[in-house]
Scaffold this active site. Sequence first.
Site, PDB file in Angstrom:
ATOM      1  N   ASP A  96       0.855  -1.185   0.000  1.00  0.00           N
ATOM      2  CA  ASP A  96       0.000   0.000   0.000  1.00  0.00           C
ATOM      3  C   ASP A  96       0.893   1.238   0.000  1.00  0.00           C
ATOM      4  OD1 ASP A  96      -2.059   1.761   0.137  1.00  0.00           O
ATOM      5  OD2 ASP A  96      -2.792   1.133   2.094  1.00  0.00           O
ATOM      6  N   SER A  97       1.144   1.766  -1.202  1.00  0.00           N
ATOM      7  CA  SER A  97       2.033   2.926  -1.325  1.00  0.00           C
ATOM      8  C   SER A  97       1.393   4.086  -2.066  1.00  0.00           C
ATOM      9  CB  SER A  97       3.338   2.522  -2.026  1.00  0.00           C
ATOM     10  OG  SER A  97       3.062   1.961  -3.296  1.00  0.00           O
ATOM     11  N   LYS A  98       0.317   3.813  -2.806  1.00  0.00           N
ATOM     12  CA  LYS A  98      -0.459   4.850  -3.506  1.00  0.00           C
ATOM     13  C   LYS A  98       0.421   5.743  -4.366  1.00  0.00           C
ATOM     14  CE  LYS A  98      -4.066   4.865   0.062  1.00  0.00           C
ATOM     15  NZ  LYS A  98      -3.439   3.947   1.021  1.00  0.00           N
ATOM     16  N   ARG A  99       1.347   5.130  -5.086  1.00  0.00           N
ATOM     17  CA  ARG A  99       2.222   5.887  -5.966  1.00  0.00           C
ATOM     18  C   ARG A  99       1.425   6.460  -7.139  1.00  0.00           C
ATOM     19  NH1 ARG A  99       6.018   6.534  -2.249  1.00  0.00           N
ATOM     20  NH2 ARG A  99       7.413   4.740  -1.944  1.00  0.00           N
ATOM     21  N   THR A 123      -0.775  -0.449  -4.617  1.00  0.00           N
ATOM     22  CA  THR A 123      -1.843   0.539  -4.788  1.00  0.00           C
ATOM     23  C   THR A 123      -1.278   1.774  -5.473  1.00  0.00           C
ATOM     24  OG1 THR A 123      -1.474   1.510  -2.583  1.00  0.00           O
ATOM     25  CG2 THR A 123      -3.103  -0.271  -2.760  1.00  0.00           C
TER      26      THR A 123
END
Length: 295
Positions: A96-99, A123
């Site tokens: 879960d890093s939402k790059r 993510t």
Amino acid sequence: MTAMTFLDMLGAAEQRNQSLLCVGLDPDVNRLPAAYAGKVSHIFDFCAAIVDATADVALAYKPQIAYFAAARAEAQLEKLVQHIRSAAPGVPVILDSKRGDIGSTAEQYAVEAFERYGCDAVTLSPFMGQDSIEPYLKRYGKGAFLLCRTSNPGGNDLQARRLHDVDSQPLLYEHIAQQAQGPWNLNGQLGLVVGATYPQELARVRELAPTLPLLIPGVGAQGGDAAATVQAGWRGSADATTGKVASTGFAIVNSSRAILYASSGEDFADAARQAAIATRDALRQAQQAVLSSAH
């Protein structure tokens, strides 16, 4: 022999553990059990104990990179993913890093997620468009989840806006779902992040993206309802002989704090297991209700 894809891993883990539960690994140093409290060096020990306690209950694990990076514990995250491979073999790991960047920067983020940490999916923010997700989908069998209709109230600022000021135009989150189900899904492993706190919008996303895996945060500490979440977001069937349930549209229902911090005492791992089992069972009961209503 061809390696299993992310969706293959999900399907196998679901059959083995009969679970929709994703255990979020968000190790806040200030909330660790008394024996580890405030000790950055014990982040791995804490998370590994949670994994050991839930290995037969989880559909997936989702480490949130910020908790490790803020504590300068990236090496412990690498070690943790390796531990998941041995303690919960076949259970996929979603970073879960939402790059959300493009070009060579996105390529480096893909290296970070899939090579440095060895995760199976990541993510992403789709704000910069299709070319911001292509570097991840070039990797054979690797999954990516696009932020679509998130669980936070501020998501309304953009996600619930129409593309044009015309009622016939889709809302932004609907457009993302349509693109992910269609032309953006270059390797067949794309999914969407949709919050459990918006069950009506979750149902709409499932309507627009009937086969995509949905990563659903918000059940547990954030107040999302397990039954409503499964009703809106999960699609599947049960084997007539074994009774085992299989998904045609995965609902990967994440719970973090309610499991991680079920107890602050020496029994924290046992308490985490009991919380995970209770959530897993509530989700299974909701699945059965969905199946019953379909007949």
